[in-house]
Design an enzyme around this catalytic site. Sequence first.
Site, PDB file in Angstrom:
ATOM      1  N   LYS A   1       0.846  -1.197   0.000  1.00  0.00           N
ATOM      2  CA  LYS A   1       0.000   0.000   0.000  1.00  0.00           C
ATOM      3  C   LYS A   1       0.877   1.240   0.000  1.00  0.00           C
ATOM      4  CE  LYS A   1      -2.350   1.354   3.685  1.00  0.00           C
ATOM      5  NZ  LYS A   1      -3.396   1.391   4.735  1.00  0.00           N
TER       6      LYS A   1
ATOM      7  N   ALA B   1      -3.737   7.984  17.247  1.00  0.00           N
ATOM      8  CA  ALA B   1      -2.293   8.242  17.242  1.00  0.00           C
ATOM      9  C   ALA B   1      -1.598   7.414  16.163  1.00  0.00           C
ATOM     10  CB  ALA B   1      -1.700   7.928  18.613  1.00  0.00           C
TER      11      ALA B   1
END
Length: 333
Positions: free
Chosen positions: A76, A227
Amino acid sequence: METRLLGPAAVERAAEYAAVVSAVEDAFAADARGDAQMPAKSYVDLPQYNGDFRSMPAYLDARGGDGDGWDAAAVKWVNVHPDNPREHGLPTVMGTVIYSDPETAVPLALMDGTELTRRRTGAAAAVATKYLAVEDATSMGIVGAGVQSYAQLEAVSQVRPIEEAVVADHNEEKTAEFAEHFGDRFDVRGGSIEEAASCDVLSTVTPVEEPIVHSVGEHTHVNAIGADAAGKHEIADAVLTDAKIVIDDYEQCTHSGEINVPWAAGVLGDEDIHAELGEVVAGERPGRESSDRATVFDSTGLAIQDVAAAHVVYERAVEAGLGEGFELVDTEV
């Protein structure tokens, strides 16, 4: 051999949540068994554009000991550009996935990675919820009403009988849109962060660098999703130090996950990490135990999740005839 081009609509149709959750669960187990290859995520920083590119390759063998199942490989190429929505009318995060045949290396598909990323991120939270939340969890809190919040509720509701959702976001319009979207399936209402955090399951999906969740319910399971870079920090240290912490990957979480700030400050250490999620899924470490109070899953996002989701998308797209075929590889050799 044709390569299948799968745009956002095709990926959305093919990436059925239950199937993606199941495949991502298989991926975590395979990783714990040592049946995956996942080089470290690499970054190309572009401070002049307030963004970056990330490359995430992996190979995954989900066949297990009996040889029954599947294996897959993909990479990806994904970005994070926070100024995109305001300045260019584009998503903050976009991605493209190349899904390849491990045996021949033929690129089987080129697919949209943006929707795939949303769903596999939700699926990881669902897998963690399956193993770490109380069995009878019926309420879910969500902090942040952006696009990932939708995937969180969709995916988590595959593994727990969620009836009520409390959404905390300073943008009332986004909260109203979320409630309208799910209004015929769940009892959804806006609320404070404290109200959301008191639910059986809590997912936090914000990019903040100062903690906004300072307390949770006595037995709440938290999916800390927001996060994804050093300095980001949604959950107060006091909550983390009192909770059973499960992470997706040691290197990524200590560098850029929810625990990265207290880790760098010495507030948390190895002794505070219960397990990686793959170890729990594979039965090597326990999930929720009767003595547990709050639990926290620190999710940074792994390439094996993308491979698993891409496998689901490709197989279902072929079966349903989705996408368009084109010749990318010259087979005349």
